[in-house]
Design an enzyme around this catalytic site. Structure first.
Site, PDB file in Angstrom:
ATOM      1  N   ASP A 343      -7.065   2.091   2.738  1.00 56.54           N
ATOM      2  CA  ASP A 343      -7.129   0.633   2.643  1.00 56.54           C
ATOM      3  C   ASP A 343      -8.406   0.184   3.340  1.00 56.54           C
ATOM      4  OD1 ASP A 343      -6.538  -1.968   2.171  1.00 56.54           O
ATOM      5  OD2 ASP A 343      -4.830  -2.089   3.542  1.00 56.54           O
ATOM      6  N   ASP A 587      -1.082   1.057   6.893  1.00 54.23           N
ATOM      7  CA  ASP A 587      -0.552   0.518   8.146  1.00 54.23           C
ATOM      8  C   ASP A 587       0.382  -0.671   7.936  1.00 54.23           C
ATOM      9  OD1 ASP A 587      -2.349  -1.354   7.306  1.00 54.23           O
ATOM     10  OD2 ASP A 587      -3.576  -1.359   9.125  1.00 54.23           O
ATOM     11  N   ASP A 591       2.365  -0.827   2.163  1.00 47.65           N
ATOM     12  CA  ASP A 591       1.888   0.538   1.900  1.00 47.65           C
ATOM     13  C   ASP A 591       3.021   1.554   1.808  1.00 47.65           C
ATOM     14  OD1 ASP A 591      -0.852  -0.192   1.981  1.00 47.65           O
ATOM     15  OD2 ASP A 591      -0.807  -0.167   4.166  1.00 47.65           O
TER      16      ASP A 591
END
Length: 840
Positions: A343, A587, A591
């Site tokens: 990400d 995180d 996700d």
């Protein structure tokens, strides 16, 4: 908004099959009244929302067994570790061999027993050490929950909660026990327990089942079922049971090989003994010694232990570097990774955001009116941001920039941020104020601002639209464009070591894919600045409507922007289906689905609790720069175990071939067990443990066991041919069995050293020193204790012939290695199936 008439039975049926839930959850499921009636019928659940339980009430409920502690142990006890290392199948076999040798008074042939005992001790000590390190880290990093007690809010370990506690859940938290919402509202994701990816709105009176996690919002709940009674505990127990049974490809291959050998040695041993006693008419003592010698050589006594200990030591090493491993198999998987999905926020950049600029949509003819309009927009941003929870970095940054005033009004309704629909909203009187991604909230009106947005995103900043609408918004998508008031620009600083980290992965042949919910142009620019290869190839994921659309572009695109959680999972799936081994870092709660789909999942500890629980690896200091170390450790482990396994299999291949030859040739087995112990100690055991600790960063390719067998075959066959030559020579000239066995073991030692030299390449000081020390150790053992290792006294001519066989044996080894390499090259070039086995 309050759901006072929803039944608990209905709430459970909406989440999962009630047959699967625990005792109290099951009782809740079959209560036919409302959740309020259920709570009112249970005295333990009538806890005041504001004051919570008292310390005395908590103590009393702990004594009554109403704590949130599951009975299953998270790890083995020291006693279980000792028991599992001592009472193994092969230890039983070796102790049986020792017992039989004692019966025939052949004590010198029991030299394999010290090695067995030493291996067992090493296994026990290393596993207990690793357990101590991991248990300490697990305690420090145990899941925490915010709870109200004695009218104060405190954070405690989730295991310290009791039934009836008032807990506060907010975005990123995983629900640790079954509960009913008493105040507030949240959006939860129940995919981990239902498989459904859609977010669900939960309001006062709704039931929350453990195992789900909070996407946004905040609420106060009363815990209705804890510990083993909670819904998720049965699922967790099943998951942990299956996790223990899950083996790496490497360990599964070794386990199959060892199990097969364990079955084969019993009938082979009986055949050898019967032949020796009834056909060759040797004494019982010689028959027992000969049979045990052939079987000891077949058993890779230290290989499985070496692999297990090396993995355990690797996990312990990583733990000391603040890397927590949840599943052992991920160490090997990460070593095989060739695609890493990351990400932007929290991985490429620091998670903290800041407002860098505000671009107002000005209204007014004079500068005074424009300034007044801007001040009003600032006030509205402050009001709207102040009504939202500090549950994501975006809102924290806005709240920090627009400081909340004491007299600010409270919102009538709040819609928390949705990662799926990319907006959050607050309603004051008859107007709803919205923060959101321009594409999702401006809809068709975005064309009027596209040039402005593109100019901003070109600089790598994140652009957030702020506006208003008179429509009342729920948790769904916006269908009518909002009235735009301002663009808020936010930025994250690129991590200090990001360029070096991504440069490492490029050198190692690992492709980086960036998957983000932000604007694709913004993500692309930041990725380019971070040094990610091909980061200029980006796409807006809103244009990817089907899974087939994703599969078409998966190999060409590096940056995916405006991705929703369901798409993250599909992107990971598509990359895997392209024949790649995929790791995913994340995180946030959005996700979790992708982390579950990836071959290897990595979470940042500073992120959401749900992501940390779902991941196989957790970076406890949230430092992405640790990833090269983690990958290097995995590659070191698997490469070096493969290198060491080659040494072990050489002896096993020889013993299998030699046993078959002995049976069909009606010959006494040419080696003694004690001689094999000498060979095993200095050409296999000691070198394998030393080499297993050496650095080795090469990417893992191909099937583990196939590669090991291919590397071991030349040495095993060279040993076999050389020993057969010595046996035939001995039979022709009439040498004694002791002389033949001595010449055989010396020839095998020469080939063993040649094999050690071969697998030690490329050389370094340690490897050269190791080879020299092993030669010295063998020489001293033969000179000082020849009787212990059954080394017979040879004549000058016999020594000449021995050196000749040693020279010929080493020559055969290197000829077979060259032939093997040429054959491998030909098969890799001309046989597609073989190429896939060896390289993929």
């Amino acid at each position: 908004m309050r759901k006072t008439h929803i039944t608990v039975r209905k709430a459970v049926e909406n989440v999962a099959d009630s047959k699967a839930i625990g005792k109290i959850a099951n009782r809740v499921a079959h209560f036919r009244g409302s959740t309020e009636e259920y709570i009112n019928n249970d005295e333990l659940l009538q806890t005041d929302v504001c004051s919570g339980l008292t310390k005395e009430e908590v103590r009393k409920r702990n004594l009554e067994g109403l704590s949130n502690i599951a009975t299953h142990k998270p790890s083995k006890t020291n006693g279980q570790i000792i028991f599992s290392n001592i009472f193994t199948y092969f230890n039983l076999i070796f102790f049986t061999f020792a017992f039989l040798l004692c019966l025939v008074h052949s004590y010198t042939d029991m030299t394999f027993m010290p090695i067995v005992v030493w291996n067992t001790i090493i296994g026990i000590v290393q596993e207990i050490r690793a357990k101590a390190v991991l248990d300490k880290i697990n305690v420090v990093n145990a899941p925490k929950t915010k709870v109200v007690r004695n009218s104060k809010t405190e954070v405690v370990d989730s295991t310290a909660l009791v039934r009836g506690d008032i807990c506060i859940f907010s975005a990123g938290n995983q629900i640790c026990a079954d509960s009913v919402i008493r105040q507030g509202s949240i959006i939860v994701n129940e995919s981990l327990i239902t498989g459904e990816a859609d977010d669900v709105v939960k309001e006062e009176g709704d039931l929350l089942l453990s195992g789900s996690f909070v996407v946004s919002g905040e609420c106060r709940v009363v815990l209705t079922a804890v510990g083993n009674e909670a819904y998720a505990q049965k699922l967790n127990a099943q998951a942990k049971a299956s996790r223990k049974k899950t083996k790496t490809s490497m360990m599964a291959s070794l386990n199959r090989m060892v199990s097969l050998i364990g079955i084969v040695i019993i009938p082979v041993g009986l055949m050898m003994y019967i032949q020796n006693v009834f056909f060759l008419h040797t004494s019982i003592k010689d028959s027992v010694v000969s049979t045990i010698a052939s079987l000891v050589g077949m058993i890779p006594e230290g290989l499985y232990l070496l692999a297990s200990v090396t993995l355990v030591v690797s996990i312990m090493r990583l733990a000391k570097q603040q890397v927590l491993i949840h599943e052992m198999n991920c160490v090997e998987t990460l070593a095989r990774v060739n695609v890493l999905c990351v990400d932007k926020t929290g991985t490429i950049t620091n998670p903290e955001m800041s407002v860098s600029n505000i671009y107002y949509i000005d209204n007014g003819d004079s500068q005074e009116e424009i300034e007044k309009n801007r001040l009003e927009i600032d006030r509205l941003i402050r009001l709207s941001a102040g009504s939202q929870m500090d549950d994501n970095e975006t809102m924290k940054a806005i709240r920090m920039h627009f400081m909340k005033a004491d007299n600010d009004a409270k919102a009538d309704e709040v819609c928390p941020f949705s990662s799926k629909y990319k907006y959050s909203a607050s309603r004051f009187n008859d107007m709803t104020y919205v923060f959101g991604a321009p594409e999702y909230v401006l809809l068709d009106d975005i064309k009027d601002y596209k040039a402005k947005i593109d100019n901003l995103t070109e600089a790598g900043v994140r652009v957030l639209a702020f506006g208003r609408t008179n429509e009342r918004l729920g948790a769904g998508a916006i269908h009518k464009p909002i009235e735009l008031l301002a663009f808020i620009c936010l930025e994250n600083k690129i991590r200090k070591n990001a360029k070096e980290t991504f440069a490492y992965f490029k050198e190692e042949g690992v492709t980086i894919k960036v998957i983000s919910g932000d604007n694709p142009l913004t993500v692309s620019r930041v990725s380019v600045m971070a040094g990610i290869e091909n980061a200029d190839k980006y796409i807006d994921a809103t244009s990817l409507e089907t899974y087939e659309d994703i599969k078409k572009v998966i190999n060409e695109i590096t940056v995916f922007g405006r991705v929703v959680p369901e798409q993250k999972k599909l992107i990971i799936k598509a990359i895997k289906e392209s024949g790649n081994t995929v790791a995913m870092t994340g995180d946030g709660v959005n996700d979790v689905l992708a982390l579950k789909e990836a071959d290897c999942s990595i979470a940042m500890e500073s992120g959401s609790e749900a992501a940390s629980n779902a991941a196989q690896i957790v970076l406890l200091d949230s430092d992405f720069a640790k990833m090269p170390q983690v990958v290097a450790e995995g590659r070191r482990v698997v490469n070096n175990i493969g290198r060491s396994a080659t040494l072990f299999l050489v002896k096993n291949i020889l013993s299998i071939f030699l046993t078959i030859f002995t049976i069909f040739a009606a010959n006494l087995y040419p080696l003694y067990p004690t001689q094999l112990s000498l060979l095993g100690a200095f050409t296999i055991g000691i070198p394998s443990f030393v080499l297993a600790l050496q650095p080795n960063k090469n990417r893992i390719r191909g099937h583990f066991l196939v590669g090991v067998i291919v590397n071991a075959l030349p040495s095993g066959i060279a040993d076999f041919i050389s020993v057969v030559m010595v046996v035939i020579y001995g039979n022709i000239v009439g040498l004694s069995h002791d002389c033949v066995s001595t010449m055989c073991i010396l020839t095998m030692i020469a080939i063993g050293i040649g094999t050690l030299v071969r697998i030690s390449y490329p050389f370094n000081t340690l490897r050269i020193s190791l080879i020299c020390l092993m030669v010295l150790g063998i020489t001293l053992s033969i000179i000082i204790t020849p009787k212990l290792f059954r080394i017979a006294i040879l004549s000058f001519y016999q020594w000449q012939m021995t050196f000749l066989f040693m020279f010929v044996g080493v020559g055969i080894l290197f000829i077979l290695v060259r032939v093997s390499n040429k054959l491998m090259g030909y098969l890799l070039t001309h046989n597609e199936k073989f190429r896939r086995i060896m390289e993929e």
